[in-house]
Design an enzyme around this catalytic site. Structure first.
Site, PDB file in Angstrom:
ATOM      1  NE  ARG A  62      81.429 -10.324  50.819  1.00  0.00           N
ATOM      2  CZ  ARG A  62      80.851  -9.374  51.555  1.00  0.00           C
ATOM      3  NH1 ARG A  62      81.040  -8.104  51.284  1.00  0.00           N
ATOM      4  NH2 ARG A  62      80.057  -9.703  52.559  1.00  0.00           N
TER       5      ARG A  62
ATOM      6  CG  HIS B 230      84.830  -7.240  53.642  1.00  0.00           C
ATOM      7  ND1 HIS B 230      84.973  -6.578  52.452  1.00  0.00           N
ATOM      8  CD2 HIS B 230      85.785  -6.723  54.471  1.00  0.00           C
ATOM      9  CE1 HIS B 230      85.954  -5.678  52.560  1.00  0.00           C
ATOM     10  NE2 HIS B 230      86.464  -5.754  53.776  1.00  0.00           N
TER      11      HIS B 230
ATOM     12  CE1 TYR C  92      77.039  -8.497  54.548  1.00  0.00           C
ATOM     13  CE2 TYR C  92      78.006  -8.307  56.739  1.00  0.00           C
ATOM     14  CZ  TYR C  92      78.139  -8.598  55.399  1.00  0.00           C
ATOM     15  OH  TYR C  92      79.345  -8.989  54.907  1.00  0.00           O
TER      16      TYR C  92
END
Lengths: 325, 368
Positions: free
Chosen positions: B264, B268, B277
């Protein structure tokens, strides 16, 4: 008319549906050779074959979820979940999916699914088999909920659930299965969303459904012996509620008592009382009352279980209280 | 010579880094199909840049892109038959476009206005349409997998040649619905293809925190299904693996589980900031394996595209997207009492009562 048990009446309706509609099949755990946890589908596997009666791996969320997918895919599944207690494992499939897909898809996808399950206490099976959680389902837009109380309704409401294009949940009380009654096996589907007056009366309206109906009728008889003339309404469909029938009766009797085997706080009985108070408050002569289960996990020991549940005696006492103050 | 790696431990690939293909796996698609695939890749890439921009400008509420993962939805979309059903997860809405869903209607779903076939009820990136047999994704992770299995089961019972394709991300493999659905699929040998897009992150949690299995594909062994680990950034590999699995399912061979290994590249969703993160170095590393670049290298190698071709294509796609946005934005909202439609096939009395109450009340402030 044929004398049948409630169990036989459900089985008869299942047989009729499965035999007549090539899209129909029954699925769930132990519905095949075992005949279902409450012996409802006993014999149907041998009679109709394994394409019609399918045992699945033991997983409520998946046999309900697969049922949803099968309904979307053009089949007409009837899912048996052993009890409402176990249906909580499938709650996401039911509440987030079956109930929402028609709306979220802009009406493009229908989920014509029937889910049957046992509910209620009285067989000493303790908390995780004995709760009455119909009100959880009756809270959810997008589903319909029925709770047949008599052998005839066990047949006619299942036929109605099957004919309906929405997901319909059918609650069969565990104490209802051995009940006997005259059943017209040529009858068609009963209308969904319609309550029925099981006993006429002038001084008090008792609303009950499913496993509580026999208790309500017995209580009405006992009250009659005391000179209290109680009507008994069998709700039959828990969503949508037939407020019209309840309101009409309450306007005539001016008093309301609701019997609900669920827990009192947040109960369907509470909803019925609220809707009656909202709509026919000025016709009431007394505060409405409720007889519900004690708010405890239903215990195993017979005397403890009985202490937790609505009883004929509690209904009589509550009815007397509403009428006599 | 080393022993051949099992399909669920290896990496099924077609495209090579030098722009050639592996002749053993190449599906040898006709040139016009390759060019249509390429157009869809570029269209989705450009479309999502525009959709995120619309969200940042406050013109739409939400968007979740599939940037860096386009090869899987596009490869599967080309491999599926028109009659097959798709039960997507978050990053497969674009399959609808590949299967002929009009772009303006697709964008209308992001605006949720009167042109939206979902009537403003479902959030963006959860697109669905009956026209292309794509069912709404559930925001809860996993329930679409048993539904895909159920739809495939119905097809098998009704002797239809339909295959159901169910999607999930790597995080979903931790859900009971994943394991249960794989188990059902295996027991009933239903015609389905279950596709996991392993994009390495479930919002902020890495795949290493979802499982200690060697691969996700290997989990299929436990359920008696063939599992294949596919290079999810290799469009032709995804196409070939899906086409093979779908053909086997259609022939009565039962289900297949595909793990499409991808990454990805973006957040998100528009509600997420991935710099909190994960490292930029990791993202840069994966950008080198961008599915668009890799497919392009192959097409250049074949002499099918060049810079001039791309410039013209992008201009054409840009115009198409702009025209679609212009046709959609500013259209009326669905009537507010339309919320009561489609809760049931026919509204019961209490919804009609609530409709009257709503219409008698003051109009709600318009969103946006």
């Amino acid at each position: 008319m044929t004398r049948l048990t409630y169990r036989e009446a459900v089985r008869g309706a299942l047989r009729q549906i499965l035999a007549s509609d090539p899209r129909a099949f029954l699925l769930g755990e132990d519905v095949g050779k075992y005949g279902g946890a409450y012996a409802v589908s006993k014999g149907l596997l041998a009679e109709l074959g394994p394409a019609k009666v399918r045992d699945t791996p033991l997983c409520e969320s998946t046999f309900v979820g697969a049922g949803i997918g099968a309904a979307i895919g053009g089949a007409r599944p009837i899912v048996e979940v052993m009890t409402v207690n176990f249906s909580l494992l499938a709650l996401d499939q039911i509440v987030n999916n079956a109930a929402t897909l028609r709306h979220m898809s802009g009406g493009q996808v229908a989920v014509p699914l029937v889910v049957r399950m046992a509910t209620g206490a009285g067989r000493q099976l303790a908390a995780q088999h004995s709760h009455s959680l119909e009100n959880w389902y009756a809270h959810v837009p997008g589903v319909k909920v029925v709770a047949p109380a008599t052998p005839q309704d066990a047949r006619d409401l299942l036929l109605a659930a099957y004919a309906d294009p929405n997901p319909v949940f059918v609650f069969e009380h565990v104490l209802s299965y051995p009940l006997e009654g005259e059943v017209d096996e040529t009858s068609g589907a009963a209308p969904l969303g319609r309550a029925i007056v099981r006993r006429a009366g002038t001084q008090l309206t008792i609303v009950a459904w499913g496993g509580s109906l026999p208790k309500a009728l017995a209580a009405a008889e006992a009250l009659a012996a005391e000179g209290v003339d109680a009507a008994v309404i069998d709700l039959r469909t828990l969503r949508p509620l037939d407020l019209e029938a309840i309101g009409a009766s309450v306007r005539a009797t001016r008093r309301l008592l609701v019997v609900d085997e669920g827990w009192k706080t947040g109960s369907l009985a509470g909803e019925i009382v609220a809707q009656v108070v909202e709509t026919v408050f000025f016709d009431l002569d007394a505060p409405p009352a409720r007889v519900c289960s004690r708010e405890v996990p239903i215990p195993y020991a017979a005397h403890l279980e009985a202490a937790a549940l609505p009883s004929v005696e509690r209904i009589v006492a509550a009815g007397r209280g509403v009428v006599r103050g | 010579m080393t022993a051949p790696t099992a399909p669920d431990l290896g990496l099924f690939q077609v495209l090579r880094d030098d722009g050639s293909t592996d002749p053993a796996t190449d599906p040898f698609l006709p040139q016009d199909t390759l060019l249509r695939m390429y157009r869809e890749l570029r269209r989705v890439r450009l479309l999502e840049v525009r959709m995120v921009a619309l969200q940042r400008q406050g013109r739409v509420g939400f968007y979740g892109t599939c940037t860096g993962q386009e090869a899987t939805p596009i490869g599967v979309g080309f491999a599926a038959d028109p009659g097959d059903w798709v039960f997507p997860a978050l990053r497969e809405s674009a399959i609808m476009l590949v299967r002929g869903f009009p772009l303006d209607r697709y964008i209308a779903q992001v605006f949720g206005n009167e042109l939206d076939v979902l009537k403003g009820r479902q959030m963006p990136s959860h697109m669905s349409a009956r026209q292309v047999n794509q069912v709404s994704w559930s925001s809860c992770i996993g329930p679409q997998i048993p539904q895909a299995v159920g739809a495939a089961w119905a097809a098998k019972m009704r002797r239809r040649s339909m295959v159901a394709i169910g999607f999930m991300g790597d995080g979903a493999t931790s859900q009971p619905d994943f394991h249960n659905a794989m188990n059902f699929a295996g027991v009933f040998k239903v015609p389905c293809v279950l596709v996991c897009q392993n994009n390495h992150w479930s919002i902020s949690v890495p795949t290493s925190r979802q499982t200690s299995s060697a691969t996700l594909a290997i989990k299929a062994r436990a359920y008696g299904l063939p599992g294949v680990r596919v290079d999810g950034n290799d469009l032709l590999a995804v196409y070939r693996a899906t086409a093979d699995a779908a053909a086997r399912a259609r022939d009565g061979g039962g289900p297949t589980f595909l793990e499409c290994v991808t990454y990805r590249i973006g957040a998100h969703s528009t509600s997420d900031d991935p710099t909190r993160y994960r490292s930029e170095a990791e993202v840069e590393e994966w950008k080198k394996r961008d599915p668009l670049d890799r497919f392009r290298r192959y097409l250049v190698h074949q002499g099918l595209v060049d810079d001039a071709h791309d410039a013209q294509l992008d201009a054409e796609i840009g115009d198409e997207i702009s025209a679609a946005i212009a046709a959609v934005e500013g259209r009326a909202n669905p009537p507010r009492d339309s919320i009561f439609d489609d809760v049931y096939a026919r509204p019961p009395w209490h919804l009609e009562e609530q409709r009257r109450e709503l219409l008698a009340g003051p109009p709600a402030p318009s969103h946006g």
